[in-house]
Motif scaffolding. Sequence first.
Motif, mmCIF file in Angstrom:
data_model
loop_
_atom_site.group_PDB
_atom_site.id
_atom_site.type_symbol
_atom_site.label_atom_id
_atom_site.label_comp_id
_atom_site.label_asym_id
_atom_site.label_seq_id
_atom_site.Cartn_x
_atom_site.Cartn_y
_atom_site.Cartn_z
ATOM 1 N N PHE A 72 0.842 -1.309 0.021
ATOM 2 C CA PHE A 72 0.138 -0.064 -0.148
ATOM 3 C C PHE A 72 0.905 1.404 -0.032
ATOM 4 O O PHE A 72 0.269 2.512 -0.085
ATOM 5 C CB PHE A 72 -1.023 -0.083 1.084
ATOM 6 N N ASN A 73 2.154 1.208 -0.068
ATOM 7 C CA ASN A 73 2.757 2.270 -0.472
ATOM 8 C C ASN A 73 2.568 2.801 -1.757
ATOM 9 O O ASN A 73 2.529 2.165 -2.504
ATOM 10 C CB ASN A 73 4.377 2.328 -0.132
ATOM 11 N N SER A 74 2.521 4.101 -2.035
ATOM 12 C CA SER A 74 2.423 4.588 -3.280
ATOM 13 C C SER A 74 3.616 5.145 -4.109
ATOM 14 O O SER A 74 4.013 4.390 -4.891
ATOM 15 C CB SER A 74 1.438 5.731 -3.046
ATOM 16 N N TYR A 75 4.330 6.100 -3.500
ATOM 17 C CA TYR A 75 5.531 6.509 -4.263
ATOM 18 C C TYR A 75 6.537 7.027 -3.209
ATOM 19 O O TYR A 75 7.438 7.780 -3.775
ATOM 20 C CB TYR A 75 4.878 7.678 -5.190
ATOM 21 N N ARG A 115 7.819 -1.048 -2.943
ATOM 22 C CA ARG A 115 6.343 -0.953 -3.127
ATOM 23 C C ARG A 115 5.835 -1.840 -4.338
ATOM 24 O O ARG A 115 6.754 -2.004 -5.502
ATOM 25 C CB ARG A 115 5.961 0.394 -3.149
ATOM 26 N N VAL A 116 4.503 -2.121 -4.546
ATOM 27 C CA VAL A 116 3.976 -2.622 -5.570
ATOM 28 C C VAL A 116 4.263 -1.571 -6.857
ATOM 29 O O VAL A 116 3.687 -0.497 -6.537
ATOM 30 C CB VAL A 116 2.671 -3.161 -5.348
ATOM 31 N N VAL A 117 4.385 -1.979 -8.171
ATOM 32 C CA VAL A 117 4.660 -1.180 -9.024
ATOM 33 C C VAL A 117 2.776 -0.729 -9.342
ATOM 34 O O VAL A 117 2.125 -1.339 -9.190
ATOM 35 C CB VAL A 117 5.079 -1.942 -10.433
ATOM 36 N N ARG A 118 2.894 0.653 -9.819
ATOM 37 C CA ARG A 118 1.770 1.232 -9.749
ATOM 38 C C ARG A 118 0.581 0.444 -10.871
ATOM 39 O O ARG A 118 -0.497 0.277 -10.413
ATOM 40 C CB ARG A 118 1.688 2.710 -10.103
ATOM 41 N N SER A 119 1.129 -0.131 -11.726
ATOM 42 C CA SER A 119 0.281 -0.746 -13.064
ATOM 43 C C SER A 119 -0.027 -2.060 -12.315
ATOM 44 O O SER A 119 -1.118 -2.548 -13.066
ATOM 45 C CB SER A 119 1.038 -0.795 -14.187
ATOM 46 N N ASP A 120 0.500 -2.614 -11.267
ATOM 47 C CA ASP A 120 0.174 -3.864 -10.686
ATOM 48 C C ASP A 120 -0.919 -3.801 -9.685
ATOM 49 O O ASP A 120 -1.198 -4.977 -8.983
ATOM 50 C CB ASP A 120 1.298 -4.623 -10.284
ATOM 51 N N ARG A 121 -1.270 -2.907 -9.213
ATOM 52 C CA ARG A 121 -2.399 -2.752 -8.146
ATOM 53 C C ARG A 121 -3.504 -3.372 -8.484
ATOM 54 O O ARG A 121 -4.307 -4.173 -7.500
ATOM 55 C CB ARG A 121 -2.798 -1.470 -7.803
ATOM 56 N N GLY A 122 -4.083 -3.562 -9.654
ATOM 57 C CA GLY A 122 -5.215 -4.383 -9.966
ATOM 58 C C GLY A 122 -4.920 -5.907 -10.077
ATOM 59 O O GLY A 122 -6.003 -6.711 -9.982
#
Length: 386
Positions: free
Chosen positions: A75-78, A85-92
């Motif tokens: 759940f860290n963003s940037y 953190r999880v890459v933003r495009s992988d949140r789904g």
Amino acid sequence: MTLTDSLVDFFLETRIHTENICKPLEIEDYVVQPIIDVSPPKWHLGHTTWFFEEFILKPHFKGYIIFDEDFSFVFNSYYETVGKRVVRSDRGNLSRPSVESVYSYRTHVTEAVKNLFTTTQTQELYDLLEIGIHHEKQHQELLLTDIKFILGNNPLLPVYSNSFTEHSVKTESQEWISMDEGIYEIGHNSNAFCYDNELGRHKVYLHPFKISSNLITNQEYIEFIEAGGYKKFDLWHAEGWDWVNQNQISAPLYWHSIDGVWHNYTLNGLQKVTPEAPVTHISYFEAFAFAQWKGCRLATEFEWEAAQTNFSWGQRWEWTESAYLPYPFYKKADGALGEYNGKFMVNQKVLRGGSVATPIRHTRPSYRNFFQTSLRWQYTGLRLAK
């Protein structure tokens, strides 16, 4: 009631409101991520919770029990300062943790924050809680607009809620508000909360200008479409013209021509476009092209702020002609919170005003929103200047 008690109440009210936004959702809606700019609702619920855990509970609550060691990565963003953190495009792709687990996480952190503030009350904690509250309010706006994008790209175009109102139609005639040349003060000027990008109050010189009293309406924008606005290269920046052609853009986001009649997807489902309502979900490129077509321009953010007492605002984020840059005397905060605004001050345009998705007690005349020029999933509109 002390100032801290009042802030804790504000915190609890904010936490409840986030969850209320999600109440109309089906469980399957929580994990969808159609594009990189849109985050799944479950991620918003977790990220806004992680913010309080990471910046308040971990460093300030002695004996705090972390809910799940993996959640900081999830759940860290940037925040580079905080770690991987999880890459933003992988949140789904986060089918786990479950929605139930994320709600349990929210309860765990909310109760811990309440308990912390019953025993520890310092100015540092007060300031951290306040920014955490407004951080969650930012995500409430994003959450609602992300939900709209998720449902608006579902082939069934489902209804989110029959009670959410996306616009109120006003009948006042469009007028030009004249502003004198002179020196104007820009930036936040009170003891109330603001973000660091609003600070550094300073003076600017403005030439005389005029600004429209109302936002541009759907009907006015339909006239632009019917006049071939999306086919006239001379109205567009070169980058905007490439964007139009590469993406085959011919109308605002969510607009559909059905049997020659314009419809748009709203949170109430698919509706006929209301001519008198302010146009929304347009990019900076489209706002600029429309202004060119009208022989006008967009206001700078300084002109907007100088003139804003003369017109009503808040239905749509309004594109300005200003690049997102630091004010004079801007100082980035130390540590992770210094990543909040400063590192994004490049290649973006400023929007002013707020929108129907902006929660209460979260906008003000000095508020500076900012997005890339092609983005339009927010409630973005325009006001003309000349």
